[in-house]
Scaffold this motif. Structure first.
Motif, short mmCIF file in Angstrom:
data_model
loop_
_atom_site.label_atom_id
_atom_site.label_comp_id
_atom_site.label_asym_id
_atom_site.label_seq_id
_atom_site.Cartn_x
_atom_site.Cartn_y
_atom_site.Cartn_z
N PRO A 160 0.82 -1.22 0.00
CA PRO A 160 0.00 0.00 0.00
C PRO A 160 0.85 1.27 0.00
O PRO A 160 1.95 1.29 0.56
CB PRO A 160 -0.81 -0.13 1.30
CG PRO A 160 0.08 -0.93 2.20
CD PRO A 160 0.80 -1.90 1.31
N THR A 161 0.32 2.32 -0.64
CA THR A 161 0.97 3.61 -0.70
C THR A 161 0.01 4.69 -0.24
O THR A 161 -1.12 4.79 -0.73
CB THR A 161 1.43 3.94 -2.13
OG1 THR A 161 2.42 3.00 -2.55
CG2 THR A 161 2.02 5.34 -2.22
N ALA A 162 0.45 5.50 0.73
CA ALA A 162 -0.30 6.68 1.17
C ALA A 162 0.28 7.89 0.46
O ALA A 162 1.48 8.18 0.61
CB ALA A 162 -0.21 6.83 2.68
N PHE A 163 -0.55 8.59 -0.32
CA PHE A 163 -0.09 9.71 -1.14
C PHE A 163 -0.59 11.02 -0.55
O PHE A 163 -1.79 11.22 -0.37
CB PHE A 163 -0.59 9.54 -2.57
CG PHE A 163 0.02 10.50 -3.55
CD1 PHE A 163 1.31 10.32 -4.02
CD2 PHE A 163 -0.70 11.59 -4.00
CE1 PHE A 163 1.87 11.21 -4.92
CE2 PHE A 163 -0.16 12.48 -4.90
CZ PHE A 163 1.12 12.29 -5.37
N GLN A 164 0.34 11.94 -0.26
CA GLN A 164 0.02 13.25 0.30
C GLN A 164 0.11 14.29 -0.81
O GLN A 164 1.18 14.47 -1.40
CB GLN A 164 0.99 13.60 1.43
CG GLN A 164 0.69 14.92 2.13
CD GLN A 164 -0.54 14.83 3.03
OE1 GLN A 164 -0.60 14.03 3.95
NE2 GLN A 164 -1.52 15.66 2.75
N SER A 165 -1.01 14.96 -1.09
CA SER A 165 -1.05 15.87 -2.23
C SER A 165 -1.88 17.10 -1.89
O SER A 165 -2.12 17.41 -0.71
CB SER A 165 -1.66 15.15 -3.44
OG SER A 165 -3.04 14.91 -3.23
#
Length: 242
Positions: free
Chosen positions: A15-20
């Motif tokens: 899993p990848t948590a993406f902060q944008s």
């Protein structure tokens, strides 16, 4: 030092948590809400082991504590706004417009990193240790192709009608681009067999761009979105010695 070495190859996924710019920087609701996945292949240059003779190279601190890792990774994350500004109790035009926004980011990463092992690699390869921790830093070239849309209409032809001023006047771009990023990893390798390892890896990736998800609100005005995009990935991998 690099004339004789062995190769390892493996697969990684997690899993990848993406902060944008979807939501506020460092907002936990956005971090846990905007989670996708990454999958890729990795290649190692093992400087301690000589594949020609299946024996160890002459000892140096560098070849017994460092490995070079190359990788090709695909990441996909779907994006929405989370947090207090889109709470269901809010029925304002702003809240409704934010809830109507959706995005998707697709990134193909290609890069390399240097991994440091505090425990000697030859001891791990020989089976004297069941597991070894490692730390790493590296760089990536990132080809990304984002997508942003609104339930209210097409963002290209109806930009000012469907998006808030924060995302108007060229602050949304769905075109494919190339950017670069820096990575920092911490992980552990577990010996499965003489020729294979299990890997657990945690990575922080900082992009030298704020356009990865296709949006860039003016940071001098919208201070809640001042940072470039970033991602945190937890991967499980299987590594095989060639």
């Amino acid at each position: 030092m690099f004339s004789q070495f062995s190769h390892e190859i493996g697969i990684i996924a997690g899993p990848t948590a993406f902060q944008s710019d979807y939501g506020e920087d460092k907002n936990f609701d956005n971090i846990k809400g905007n989670i996708g996945y990454s999958v890729g292949i990795v290649h190692y240059m093992n400087l301690a082991l000589n594949s020609d003779c299946d024996c160890f190279n002459r000892y140096t601190y560098f070849n017994d504590h460092f490995m070079i890792r190359n990788e090709l990774v695909y990441m996909n994350v779907t994006l929405d706004h989370f947090g207090k500004w889109v709470d269901p109790s809010l029925q304002s035009e702003v809240a409704n417009s934010l809830r109507a926004m959706h995005g998707e980011v697709n990134v193909i990463d290609f890069g390399t990193q240097l991994e440091y092992y505090p425990i000697p690699l030859r001891e791990f390869i020989s089976g004297n240790y069941i597991f070894v921790p490692y730390f790493a830093m590296g760089t990536q070239a990132n080809y990304y192709f984002p997508s942003n849309y609104s339930d209210y209409g097409n963002i290209i032809t109806q930009n000012e009608e469907v998006f808030l001023p924060k995302y108007q006047n060229g602050q949304v771009n769905n075109g494919a681009r190339v950017a670069f990023s820096a990575t920092a990893n911490i992980g552990i390798k577990i010996k499965l067999t003489r020729d294979s390892d299990l890997m657990v890896d945690m990575r922080y990736q900082f992009y030298f761009s704020d356009w990865i998800e296709g949006m860039k609100p003016d940071p001098s005005i919208y201070t809640e979105n001042q940072r470039n995009d970033s991602a945190v990935t937890l991967s499980l991998g299987y590594i095989f010695y060639l």
